[in-house]
Design an enzyme around this catalytic site. Structure first.
Site, mmCIF file in Angstrom:
data_model
loop_
_atom_site.group_PDB
_atom_site.id
_atom_site.type_symbol
_atom_site.label_atom_id
_atom_site.label_comp_id
_atom_site.label_asym_id
_atom_site.label_seq_id
_atom_site.Cartn_x
_atom_site.Cartn_y
_atom_site.Cartn_z
ATOM 1 N N SER A 57 0.839 -1.192 0.000
ATOM 2 C CA SER A 57 0.000 0.000 0.000
ATOM 3 C C SER A 57 0.874 1.243 0.000
ATOM 4 O O SER A 57 1.971 1.250 0.576
ATOM 5 C CB SER A 57 -0.901 0.015 1.241
ATOM 6 O OG SER A 57 -1.557 1.264 1.388
ATOM 7 N N TYR A 104 -1.259 0.043 10.312
ATOM 8 C CA TYR A 104 -1.398 -0.551 8.978
ATOM 9 C C TYR A 104 -0.276 -0.074 8.063
ATOM 10 O O TYR A 104 0.367 -0.881 7.367
ATOM 11 C CB TYR A 104 -2.760 -0.156 8.410
ATOM 12 C CG TYR A 104 -2.995 -0.533 6.974
ATOM 13 C CD1 TYR A 104 -3.379 -1.821 6.611
ATOM 14 C CD2 TYR A 104 -2.875 0.422 5.962
ATOM 15 C CE1 TYR A 104 -3.617 -2.157 5.283
ATOM 16 C CE2 TYR A 104 -3.117 0.095 4.641
ATOM 17 C CZ TYR A 104 -3.488 -1.201 4.303
ATOM 18 O OH TYR A 104 -3.719 -1.521 2.989
#
Length: 258
Positions: A141, A154
């Site tokens: 990501s 995250y």
């Protein structure tokens, strides 16, 4: 006659980006196994070809080891793994309990590690071609390379995942290739949870140079390429799938050049 089609495992392949990845592999003619803790609400299929679902909690290293051994035994081989399972709800670090943050890291970093280790044990023993005995693709990501307010654990896990992939690519060569797809903003059935209503989604899409959010099929096509012979000399790479990134905020804030 022996079925020589590519055998692919997509973790978290029952919905969202994972289901899009699974469909791309199905469209390419692969035999696809998807895993998640719960079965899909609808079959993951393309033109009559359906992915096989097997339940698995990826945070259990022993269960992951048994899962990949069983897939290889049942299908005769394992050609590709896409570590897609992951995600996080919004939550500022100071407002979240440490145990909650640890679970986010466990899902987004340790679970792909466990799956990759188990897949490698199968792939390393397979007959090698120019591209090695198999391919592992991490779904990373952009949160791993920029500040990520509301998803700090995250982002940290995704940064670690990309580094982990590079190390695996060195340690496991030439038997197994390992790469990362660094994903930007994507539109799935849960996009409203992150971006709001249609107006909010459209506004977010306007921040992307290509003018839209990624479709799951965009991610799937990239994963199919990285698992193919066309990518036989690609390992330890990070493919940025973000539509050109994000328009720098200062360009719109500045009072010149408008």
């Amino acid at each position: 006659m022996t079925d020589t089609r590519q055998v692919v495992v997509v973790t978290g392949g029952t919905r969202g980006v994972g289901a899009g990845i699974a469909r791309s592999f199905l469209a390419a003619g692969a035999r696809v196994v998807v895993c998640a803790r719960r079965p899909p609400d609808h079959p993951v299929e393309v033109a009559g070809a359906a992915a096989e679902f097997r339940p698995l909690d990826l945070r259990d290293a022993e269960a992951a080891h048994a899962f990949f051994a069983d897939v290889a035994a049942d299908h005769g081989r394992l050609d590709a793994l896409v570590n897609n399972a992951g995600g996080t709800p919004f939550g500022l670090l100071a407002d979240s309990a440490p145990a909650r943050q640890a679970k986010i890291v466990e899902l987004n970093l340790l679970a792909p590690l466990y799956a990759s280790l188990a897949a490698y044990e199968v792939m390393r023993c397979q007959e090698r071609g120019e591209g090695g005995g198999g391919s592992i693709t991490m779904i990373g990501s952009v949160s791993g390379s920029r500040p990520s307010p509301g998803s700090g654990a995250y982002g940290a896990a995704k940064a670690g995942l990309e580094n982990l992939a590079r190390t695996m690519a060195v340690e496991w060569a030439p038997e197994v290739r390992v790469n990362t797809v660094v994903l930007g903003l994507a539109r799935t059935e849960s996009a409203h949870l992150h971006y709001g209503d249609e107006d909010g989604i459209a506004a977010v899409a306007r921040t992307v140079p290509l003018g839209r959010l990624a479709d799951p099929s965009d991610v799937g096509d990239a994963c199919v390429f990285l698992a193919s012979d066309s990518a036989r000399y690609i390992s330890g790479a990070a493919l940025h799938l973000h539509g050109g990134g994000e328009r720098p905020a200062f360009l719109d804030a500045a009072s010149v050049n408008h």
